[in-house]
Design a protein around this motif. Sequence first.
Motif, PDB file in Angstrom:
ATOM      1  N   CYS A  17       0.792  -1.192  -0.081  1.00 61.29           N
ATOM      2  CA  CYS A  17      -0.086   0.079  -0.090  1.00 61.29           C
ATOM      3  C   CYS A  17       0.899   1.323  -0.100  1.00 61.29           C
ATOM      4  O   CYS A  17       0.496   2.335  -0.688  1.00 61.29           O
ATOM      5  N   GLU A  18       1.808   1.403   0.834  1.00 61.34           N
ATOM      6  CA  GLU A  18       2.698   2.264   0.830  1.00 61.34           C
ATOM      7  C   GLU A  18       3.686   2.500  -0.600  1.00 61.34           C
ATOM      8  O   GLU A  18       3.766   4.005  -0.849  1.00 61.34           O
ATOM      9  N   SER A  19       3.876   1.735  -1.202  1.00 58.57           N
ATOM     10  CA  SER A  19       4.635   2.041  -2.401  1.00 58.57           C
ATOM     11  C   SER A  19       3.685   2.327  -3.675  1.00 58.57           C
ATOM     12  O   SER A  19       4.169   2.792  -4.645  1.00 58.57           O
ATOM     13  N   SER A  20       2.421   2.177  -3.486  1.00 57.14           N
ATOM     14  CA  SER A  20       1.680   2.261  -4.881  1.00 57.14           C
ATOM     15  C   SER A  20       1.507   3.815  -4.771  1.00 57.14           C
ATOM     16  O   SER A  20       1.199   4.500  -4.152  1.00 57.14           O
ATOM     17  N   PRO A  21       1.467   4.224  -6.296  1.00 55.96           N
ATOM     18  CA  PRO A  21       1.642   5.769  -6.491  1.00 55.96           C
ATOM     19  C   PRO A  21       0.267   6.146  -6.217  1.00 55.96           C
ATOM     20  O   PRO A  21      -0.773   5.774  -6.626  1.00 55.96           O
ATOM     21  N   ARG A  22       0.277   7.717  -5.971  1.00 53.33           N
ATOM     22  CA  ARG A  22      -0.929   8.128  -5.482  1.00 53.33           C
ATOM     23  C   ARG A  22      -1.199   9.329  -6.677  1.00 53.33           C
ATOM     24  O   ARG A  22      -0.360   9.475  -7.281  1.00 53.33           O
ATOM     25  N   SER A  23      -2.461   9.541  -6.961  1.00 49.53           N
ATOM     26  CA  SER A  23      -2.760  10.402  -8.131  1.00 49.53           C
ATOM     27  C   SER A  23      -2.456  11.791  -7.541  1.00 49.53           C
ATOM     28  O   SER A  23      -2.250  12.029  -6.508  1.00 49.53           O
ATOM     29  N   VAL A  24      -2.128  12.653  -8.682  1.00 49.86           N
ATOM     30  CA  VAL A  24      -1.773  14.132  -8.413  1.00 49.86           C
ATOM     31  C   VAL A  24      -2.977  14.788  -8.225  1.00 49.86           C
ATOM     32  O   VAL A  24      -3.963  14.770  -8.784  1.00 49.86           O
ATOM     33  N   ILE A  25      -2.925  15.653  -7.025  1.00 47.09           N
ATOM     34  CA  ILE A  25      -4.191  16.462  -6.859  1.00 47.09           C
ATOM     35  C   ILE A  25      -3.745  17.820  -7.136  1.00 47.09           C
ATOM     36  O   ILE A  25      -3.096  18.454  -6.115  1.00 47.09           O
ATOM     37  N   LEU A  26      -4.253  18.520  -8.052  1.00 45.27           N
ATOM     38  CA  LEU A  26      -3.887  19.944  -8.357  1.00 45.27           C
ATOM     39  C   LEU A  26      -5.300  20.499  -8.340  1.00 45.27           C
ATOM     40  O   LEU A  26      -6.295  20.174  -8.877  1.00 45.27           O
ATOM     41  N   HIS A  27      -5.290  21.859  -7.732  1.00 41.30           N
ATOM     42  CA  HIS A  27      -6.289  22.829  -7.683  1.00 41.30           C
ATOM     43  C   HIS A  27      -5.836  24.133  -7.673  1.00 41.30           C
ATOM     44  O   HIS A  27      -5.821  24.642  -6.774  1.00 41.30           O
ATOM     45  N   PRO A  28      -5.189  24.501  -8.902  1.00 38.42           N
ATOM     46  CA  PRO A  28      -4.565  26.037  -8.942  1.00 38.42           C
ATOM     47  C   PRO A  28      -5.714  26.992  -8.818  1.00 38.42           C
ATOM     48  O   PRO A  28      -6.859  26.985  -9.264  1.00 38.42           O
ATOM     49  N   GLU A  29      -5.711  28.113  -7.869  1.00 38.02           N
ATOM     50  CA  GLU A  29      -6.473  29.284  -8.004  1.00 38.02           C
ATOM     51  C   GLU A  29      -5.712  30.439  -8.199  1.00 38.02           C
ATOM     52  O   GLU A  29      -4.672  30.865  -7.858  1.00 38.02           O
ATOM     53  N   VAL A  67       3.984   9.596 -11.649  1.00 38.26           N
ATOM     54  CA  VAL A  67       2.321   9.910 -11.204  1.00 38.26           C
ATOM     55  C   VAL A  67       1.907  10.928 -12.244  1.00 38.26           C
ATOM     56  O   VAL A  67       2.128  11.914 -12.545  1.00 38.26           O
ATOM     57  N   PRO A  68       0.779  10.419 -12.768  1.00 36.73           N
ATOM     58  CA  PRO A  68       0.118  10.930 -13.821  1.00 36.73           C
ATOM     59  C   PRO A  68      -1.000  11.846 -13.142  1.00 36.73           C
ATOM     60  O   PRO A  68      -1.215  11.788 -12.170  1.00 36.73           O
ATOM     61  N   ASP A  69      -1.390  12.748 -14.073  1.00 33.78           N
ATOM     62  CA  ASP A  69      -2.558  13.576 -13.747  1.00 33.78           C
ATOM     63  C   ASP A  69      -3.571  13.729 -15.031  1.00 33.78           C
ATOM     64  O   ASP A  69      -3.215  14.764 -15.989  1.00 33.78           O
ATOM     65  N   ALA A  70      -4.623  12.952 -15.025  1.00 31.43           N
ATOM     66  CA  ALA A  70      -5.553  12.949 -16.277  1.00 31.43           C
ATOM     67  C   ALA A  70      -6.410  14.467 -16.149  1.00 31.43           C
ATOM     68  O   ALA A  70      -6.842  14.727 -16.978  1.00 31.43           O
ATOM     69  N   ASN A  71      -6.845  14.894 -14.940  1.00 32.94           N
ATOM     70  CA  ASN A  71      -7.352  16.170 -14.928  1.00 32.94           C
ATOM     71  C   ASN A  71      -6.535  17.717 -15.123  1.00 32.94           C
ATOM     72  O   ASN A  71      -7.138  18.614 -14.915  1.00 32.94           O
ATOM     73  N   LEU A  72      -5.406  17.409 -15.462  1.00 27.85           N
ATOM     74  CA  LEU A  72      -4.562  18.669 -15.704  1.00 27.85           C
ATOM     75  C   LEU A  72      -5.347  19.617 -16.823  1.00 27.85           C
ATOM     76  O   LEU A  72      -5.320  20.926 -16.219  1.00 27.85           O
ATOM     77  N   PRO A  73      -5.929  19.188 -17.774  1.00 23.22           N
ATOM     78  CA  PRO A  73      -6.415  20.152 -18.819  1.00 23.22           C
ATOM     79  C   PRO A  73      -7.571  20.862 -18.219  1.00 23.22           C
ATOM     80  O   PRO A  73      -7.892  22.040 -18.287  1.00 23.22           O
ATOM     81  N   VAL A  74      -8.423  20.010 -17.285  1.00 19.99           N
ATOM     82  CA  VAL A  74      -9.565  20.654 -16.622  1.00 19.99           C
ATOM     83  C   VAL A  74      -9.220  21.704 -15.826  1.00 19.99           C
ATOM     84  O   VAL A  74      -9.697  22.651 -15.576  1.00 19.99           O
ATOM     85  N   ASN A  75      -8.134  21.205 -14.794  1.00 22.19           N
ATOM     86  CA  ASN A  75      -7.513  22.323 -13.894  1.00 22.19           C
ATOM     87  C   ASN A  75      -7.051  23.481 -14.318  1.00 22.19           C
ATOM     88  O   ASN A  75      -7.271  24.698 -13.821  1.00 22.19           O
ATOM     89  N   PHE A  76      -6.312  23.211 -15.327  1.00 18.53           N
ATOM     90  CA  PHE A  76      -5.658  24.541 -15.925  1.00 18.53           C
ATOM     91  C   PHE A  76      -6.801  25.341 -16.840  1.00 18.53           C
ATOM     92  O   PHE A  76      -6.571  26.694 -16.606  1.00 18.53           O
TER      93      PHE A  76
END
Length: 185
Positions: A17-29, A67-76
């Motif tokens: 569990c510790e070594s599994s990659p977490r997703s990136v959580i971006l929320h720029p304002e 660590v990928p971030d599929a929501n990058l275009p949405v957040n940007f």
Amino acid sequence: MRFSLLIILLTLILVGCESSPRSVILHPEYQGPSSNALAANVAVKVNDLRTTKYTIRVKNQEPALYVPDANLPVNFNQVLTQALTAHGAQITPVAATQVTVDINRFKAIIEESFSTHQSDAEADVTVLIKQGTRSFEKQYKGSANLNGPLKHDQAKIEEQLNNLAQQVVTRIVQDPEFIQFVRGS
């Protein structure tokens, strides 16, 4: 015997569990200044043109962690929309002024040792504006560095990336050439 086997099994589960990659959580304002400089109706679109879709890469680790971030275009898109609105633009899906942002690069690369870590983040976007037969294209870049003791904290890297997105968007909406073109001058 059973107790030892149970402890070994639980340890393996926790290590997995510790070594599994977490997703990136971006929320720029957008937190920059506001104005009425972009008083126009604008349509906004953001494309992710990165060749590799990871946002965070940890080097010096076997295997290397991506660590990928599929929501990058949405957040940007969200932070860009906030910035345009703060500068007087009205966002609408159908507008004479169409702003397209192509994300060419947006990542943080982390190097770790036993005692320190360093994160180098960079962004590279291309802005294309179309108004009828007129067009405008310009590239905007940004970078941010972060150093700290021990291993990296993903939340701090995410904050670094949020700040980088804000930095690039602020450069875009405060660029005199960008403002002049959007206003139709």
